[in-house]
Design an enzyme around this catalytic site. Sequence first.
Site, PDB file in Angstrom:
ATOM      1  N   SER A   1      82.908 -12.672 -45.146  1.00 37.27           N
ATOM      2  CA  SER A   1      83.220 -11.632 -46.123  1.00 37.27           C
ATOM      3  C   SER A   1      82.498 -11.935 -47.421  1.00 37.27           C
ATOM      4  O   SER A   1      82.127 -13.083 -47.691  1.00 37.27           O
ATOM      5  CB  SER A   1      84.733 -11.580 -46.378  1.00 37.27           C
TER       6      SER A   1
ATOM      7  N   TYR B   1      92.659 -15.638 -48.328  1.00 36.73           N
ATOM      8  CA  TYR B   1      91.629 -14.893 -47.608  1.00 36.73           C
ATOM      9  C   TYR B   1      90.249 -15.451 -47.916  1.00 36.73           C
ATOM     10  O   TYR B   1      89.436 -15.700 -47.008  1.00 36.73           O
ATOM     11  CB  TYR B   1      91.720 -13.418 -47.994  1.00 36.73           C
TER      12      TYR B   1
END
Length: 582
Positions: free
Chosen positions: A452, A465
């Site tokens: 990501s 995350y």
Amino acid sequence: MPSGSRDRVVHRDGVDLFTVEQGDPGDPTVLLVHGYPDTHAMWDEVADLLAEDHHVVRYDTRGAGRSTAPRGLAAYRLAELAEDLFAVVDAVSPHAPVHVVAHDWGSIQAWEAVTDRRAATRLASFTSISGPCLDHVGHWLRRRFTAPTPRNLRQALGQLLHSWYIYAFHVPVLPGLLWRTVLGPRWGGLLQRVEGVPRRPGHPAPSISRDAANGVALYRANVFPRLGAPRARTAQVPVQVVVPTRDRYVTPQLAEDLERWVPRLWRRTAQAGHWFPATHPAAVARMVEEFTDHVDGAPMTRGLQRARHGSPDTGFGNRLVVVTGAGRGIGRATAAAFAARGAEVVVADIDLDAAERTAAEIGPAAYAYHLDVADEAAVAAFAEEVEGEHGVPDVLVNNAGIGVAGPFLATSGADWRRVVDVNLLGVVNGCRAFGALMAQRGEGGHIVNLSSAAAFAHSRSLPAYSATKAAVLALSESLRADLARDGIGVTAICPGVVATDITATTRFTGVDEVEQQRLRHKATAAYARRGFGPEKVAEEIVRAVERNAAVVPVTPEAKVARVVSRFAPGLARALGRVDVVR
């Protein structure tokens, strides 16, 4: 001697050929021919694997192991070696043709038999590993020197440099002396250090010094006469040529132009060195089984379809792609993108209904499976099932992931364990299970891991995350270095803000259920307004596999964040203090 083996001696024109047989004589016969300076023992592990379904025969070629070592160069000419092969074939399978599999000098001499008129009735197929036909090489060199383009000259000179040992073997007396005194006693250690060939009983043979000294005659009797006056040698039997990409002695370019001489040709690459049968016996046995089974009437496997000369290049046609988290979002779009380019797709998701909907949308070339990537045992069982039902995948896309947002002190231990289990260990589990299969297959592959932009655009709102996605990025970079020797590419894909439904299932920590739902709706609406769909990410994933890219930031903001994190880290840290969630 392997258990269940039977030995015999085949006599031909004053030469005794020591022969070993395994398996049921009623099964199709596979004849394994060793190279220089090996004996039949080089094939031990391959033979054990093939003997489950084949009658496997090996023999020590003249001058090696327990076979006779005749005197004089004339006794080692290709014509004599081909007659030896036919004599063994007639002795072990007098009423049915045999499948020949040969390596190095075994392959060179087998080409002489395969291009003989008798091959049409006595030989069923030929698998050649690291041993070209000398006549074909002679024509190959002539074509490159008579049309001296930079590419042709580079190929020809490259092969001539790789063949340095051939010139050394033509020096009088010295090669045999070196083998008997220096090289022979140390050969096993040299093979292990230089070629990665494991030490095991029987290989190299105790007779290695004598065998190698005898075998110098192979080069002196054949190489220059055949290269200097090459004949037209055509093979009418089906031929599978296996080309190790890291061969120190036979360059892959020698396998070019073979269609001139072999009408029914399969050309396969192996991510290995010259002693491929000794370093990757399972891969060799699988290639041989696929080929012999097809010649005997079975459908072509996916690998054979790709290798068949004349097969059209259809992007990812005849490839198998596994995508996790493929029930929705980026995973579903990625599965569809590969399928649109001709791939068969295994669609895996923790939500089986969603996986089945994706597979139904794609069509009959898609197969749905339930999978929790956080369950290591389940992923291992899944990989085994995929291999058994569909084969080893060519591409693995580790896409499955979950979202966790909220300040660090509001993120519980349970939240951390869940996001690490899915986002990081789920990727690890996939890489371990399928990476091992790709490495064992020996034909390369590609692994795509979904990281990501949060891996390098850190935020106070996404500590858990970001940590897992940064770990996936680091893991991918390490794996890329580790698996390169196996021809397995690894790519980290780093999307930014993409309109998927991950926001609808993201856990926002430190808030009650009402606020949880409000934040989910807010994030979903913001991502939808961004307007960057999962299909665009899927296209980037496909291109990354085609280019073997290392790290791919996808969205504009991901590309900017990547640059800022590298060249303006202070600015990146300042931006990270902004609460992007609430």
